[in-house]
Design a protein around this motif. Structure first.
Motif, PDB file in Angstrom:
ATOM      1  N   MET A   8       0.843  -1.180   0.000  1.00 46.67           N
ATOM      2  CA  MET A   8       0.000   0.000   0.000  1.00 46.67           C
ATOM      3  C   MET A   8       0.886   1.241   0.000  1.00 46.67           C
ATOM      4  SD  MET A   8      -2.747   1.208   2.878  1.00 46.67           S
ATOM      5  CE  MET A   8      -1.496   1.183   4.155  1.00 46.67           C
ATOM      6  N   SER A   9       0.839   2.030  -1.051  1.00 55.40           N
ATOM      7  CA  SER A   9       1.658   3.231  -1.130  1.00 55.40           C
ATOM      8  C   SER A   9       1.106   4.306  -0.204  1.00 55.40           C
ATOM      9  CB  SER A   9       1.690   3.754  -2.565  1.00 55.40           C
ATOM     10  OG  SER A   9       2.413   2.881  -3.395  1.00 55.40           O
ATOM     11  N   ASP A  10       1.945   4.789   0.677  1.00 60.49           N
ATOM     12  CA  ASP A  10       1.579   5.886   1.556  1.00 60.49           C
ATOM     13  C   ASP A  10       2.845   6.446   2.168  1.00 60.49           C
ATOM     14  OD1 ASP A  10       2.269   3.875   3.317  1.00 60.49           O
ATOM     15  OD2 ASP A  10       0.536   4.099   4.628  1.00 60.49           O
ATOM     16  N   VAL A  11       2.688   7.472   2.981  1.00 61.48           N
ATOM     17  CA  VAL A  11       3.783   8.020   3.772  1.00 61.48           C
ATOM     18  C   VAL A  11       3.454   7.701   5.224  1.00 61.48           C
ATOM     19  CG1 VAL A  11       4.967  10.111   4.528  1.00 61.48           C
ATOM     20  CG2 VAL A  11       4.280   9.865   2.131  1.00 61.48           C
ATOM     21  N   VAL A  12       4.394   7.079   5.927  1.00 63.72           N
ATOM     22  CA  VAL A  12       4.192   6.712   7.327  1.00 63.72           C
ATOM     23  C   VAL A  12       5.004   7.643   8.206  1.00 63.72           C
ATOM     24  CG1 VAL A  12       4.599   4.937   9.087  1.00 63.72           C
ATOM     25  CG2 VAL A  12       3.722   4.290   6.846  1.00 63.72           C
ATOM     26  N   ARG A  66       4.831  17.461  10.363  1.00 60.24           N
ATOM     27  CA  ARG A  66       4.732  18.533   9.360  1.00 60.24           C
ATOM     28  C   ARG A  66       5.428  18.136   8.067  1.00 60.24           C
ATOM     29  NH1 ARG A  66       2.878  23.520  10.563  1.00 60.24           N
ATOM     30  NH2 ARG A  66       2.489  24.041  12.772  1.00 60.24           N
ATOM     31  N   TRP A  67       6.619  17.552   8.201  1.00 66.62           N
ATOM     32  CA  TRP A  67       7.365  17.117   7.009  1.00 66.62           C
ATOM     33  C   TRP A  67       6.574  16.047   6.263  1.00 66.62           C
ATOM     34  CZ3 TRP A  67      12.497  18.641   5.544  1.00 66.62           C
ATOM     35  CH2 TRP A  67      12.998  17.954   4.439  1.00 66.62           C
ATOM     36  N   ALA A  68       6.047  15.079   7.011  1.00 68.59           N
ATOM     37  CA  ALA A  68       5.322  13.965   6.399  1.00 68.59           C
ATOM     38  C   ALA A  68       4.050  14.439   5.699  1.00 68.59           C
ATOM     39  CB  ALA A  68       4.978  12.920   7.463  1.00 68.59           C
ATOM     40  N   VAL A  69       3.359  15.396   6.300  1.00 68.73           N
ATOM     41  CA  VAL A  69       2.153  15.950   5.666  1.00 68.73           C
ATOM     42  C   VAL A  69       2.505  16.548   4.315  1.00 68.73           C
ATOM     43  CG1 VAL A  69       0.484  17.839   5.801  1.00 68.73           C
ATOM     44  CG2 VAL A  69       0.808  16.333   7.767  1.00 68.73           C
ATOM     45  N   GLN A  70       3.599  17.307   4.273  1.00 64.76           N
ATOM     46  CA  GLN A  70       4.005  17.919   3.013  1.00 64.76           C
ATOM     47  C   GLN A  70       4.415  16.852   1.994  1.00 64.76           C
ATOM     48  OE1 GLN A  70       7.106  20.870   3.279  1.00 64.76           O
ATOM     49  NE2 GLN A  70       6.474  21.838   1.369  1.00 64.76           N
ATOM     50  N   GLU A  71       5.127  15.825   2.462  1.00 60.69           N
ATOM     51  CA  GLU A  71       5.510  14.725   1.567  1.00 60.69           C
ATOM     52  C   GLU A  71       4.275  14.063   0.961  1.00 60.69           C
ATOM     53  OE1 GLU A  71       8.239  13.457   0.385  1.00 60.69           O
ATOM     54  OE2 GLU A  71       9.839  14.368   1.569  1.00 60.69           O
ATOM     55  N   ALA A  72       3.303  13.770   1.798  1.00 67.00           N
ATOM     56  CA  ALA A  72       2.094  13.103   1.325  1.00 67.00           C
ATOM     57  C   ALA A  72       1.354  13.970   0.309  1.00 67.00           C
ATOM     58  CB  ALA A  72       1.192  12.763   2.507  1.00 67.00           C
ATOM     59  N   ARG A  73       1.276  15.267   0.569  1.00 64.97           N
ATOM     60  CA  ARG A  73       0.593  16.171  -0.370  1.00 64.97           C
ATOM     61  C   ARG A  73       1.332  16.218  -1.709  1.00 64.97           C
ATOM     62  NH1 ARG A  73      -0.755  21.864   2.295  1.00 64.97           N
ATOM     63  NH2 ARG A  73      -1.694  22.104   0.249  1.00 64.97           N
ATOM     64  N   ARG A 112       3.409  14.060  -3.000  1.00 57.62           N
ATOM     65  CA  ARG A 112       3.411  12.766  -3.667  1.00 57.62           C
ATOM     66  C   ARG A 112       2.000  12.261  -3.974  1.00 57.62           C
ATOM     67  NH1 ARG A 112       8.378   9.913  -3.054  1.00 57.62           N
ATOM     68  NH2 ARG A 112       9.937  11.191  -1.978  1.00 57.62           N
ATOM     69  N   ARG A 113       1.006  12.990  -3.501  1.00 55.97           N
ATOM     70  CA  ARG A 113      -0.398  12.615  -3.699  1.00 55.97           C
ATOM     71  C   ARG A 113      -0.668  11.211  -3.166  1.00 55.97           C
ATOM     72  NH1 ARG A 113      -1.650  15.157  -9.756  1.00 55.97           N
ATOM     73  NH2 ARG A 113      -0.986  17.291  -9.222  1.00 55.97           N
ATOM     74  N   LEU A 114      -0.230  11.025  -1.924  1.00 55.53           N
ATOM     75  CA  LEU A 114      -0.387   9.740  -1.250  1.00 55.53           C
ATOM     76  C   LEU A 114      -1.120   9.929   0.074  1.00 55.53           C
ATOM     77  CD1 LEU A 114       3.216   8.251  -1.661  1.00 55.53           C
ATOM     78  CD2 LEU A 114       1.154   7.505  -2.877  1.00 55.53           C
ATOM     79  N   PRO A 115      -1.752   8.881   0.579  1.00 53.72           N
ATOM     80  CA  PRO A 115      -2.330   8.956   1.920  1.00 53.72           C
ATOM     81  C   PRO A 115      -1.206   9.069   2.956  1.00 53.72           C
ATOM     82  CG  PRO A 115      -3.193   7.066   0.701  1.00 53.72           C
ATOM     83  CD  PRO A 115      -2.033   7.580  -0.078  1.00 53.72           C
TER      84      PRO A 115
END
Length: 281
Positions: A1-5, A19-26, A28-31
């Motif tokens: 499952m592609s996502d950022v953890v 904060r970093w992970a939220v930006q990464e997810a946005r 990369r367009r990932l959950p």
């Protein structure tokens, strides 16, 4: 499952990671998956069911807090939550096996306790791990450690992708002043600095060239430094927003999970560090 953890425990370090992970997810367009790991702080022989329930509820509260922050910072982002128990690094390794990357917070260099999650996780994860640190805001620059190895190529792939997603510049740094950096183990190069520059410079340019083609919009430069990889990268990291290295380079004992240079930058770099494993065969 592609996502950022991302690991979250309510500390200021984990909030920076969130904060970093939220930006990464946005980007990369990932959950985003927010993971909170609670553990019973007493010996397993000490049984207190009511106490265990209280500690678990505290973990649930922290997790809900992290999820609420992520949704506040990025309305519309798909945010999942995972409550785990046991070892934080083991839980994040397991949770991140199918993810694009794992993000954790870290204390400043010199304040990281032995066995901390931010040290153990990059050594065992088979996905890129971003260790977010408190540092002064810097101009957007990704520094990537290069030495011609498979690990360095994986680091370049991640570094160029980050630079492209964020609109940052990239600098590929090759610290070639150590025996393991000599192509084909040719130690005679260390008797002739011009020859060392010529041969290692060719390795650096050849390694970076395919990524310049793949990411033409990224402003990228190369830097060959007659210092050890550790010295060259820690020096370059002083100007970097993100420092990216592979888990292993050349001249590293195969049984080691992290190479000496990767371990050094993880422990001593003042800014955010990404540790990137080689591709899974």
């Amino acid at each position: 499952m592609s996502d950022v953890v991302v690991g979250y425990d309510g500390t200021s370090e984990s909030e920076r990671a969130l904060r970093w992970a939220v930006q990464e997810a946005r980007l990369r367009r990932l959950p985003l998956t927010v993971c909170q790991v609670w553990r019973w702080p007493f010996p397993i022989t000490y049984i207190d069911n009511e106490g265990v329930a209280i500690v678990r509820r505290m973990g649930e509260h922290l997790l809900d807090q992290g999820v609420a922050l992520a949704r506040e910072w990025a309305p519309g982002l798909k945010v999942r939550k995972r409550l785990e128990t046991g070892s934080p690094y083991a839980a994040l390794v397991s949770e991140g096996r199918e993810s694009d990357l794992i993000v954790v917070g870290s204390r400043a260099p010199g304040e990281m306790p032995v066995g901390s999650t931010s040290l153990r996780l990059p050594a065992h994860a088979d996905r890129p791990v971003v260790v977010v640190r408190s540092a002064a805001v810097r101009d957007g620059l990704v520094v990537v450690g290069v030495d011609g190895s498979v690990g360095a190529d994986a680091a370049l792939a991640f570094g160029f992708e980050e630079a492209a997603l964020r609109g940052w510049r990239l600098r590929a740094v090759y610290g070639c002043w150590e025996p393991g950096a000599a192509p084909d183990g040719d130690l005679s190069l260390f008797n002739d600095e011009d020859a060392l520059r010529r041969v290692c410079g060719a390795v650096l340019e050849r390694t970076v060239a395919p990524w310049l083609v793949k990411y033409p919009a990224v402003s990228a430069t190369t830097s060959l430094v007659l210092k050890s990889p550790r010295e060259a990268l820690l020096e370059a990291a002083e100007d970097a927003t993100l420092l990216v290295v592979g888990t292993r380079g050349t001249g590293v004992v195969e049984e080691l999970t992290l190479g000496a240079t990767s371990d050094a930058v993880l422990k001593h770099a003042s800014g955010t560090v990404a540790i990137v494993p080689p591709p899974i065969p």
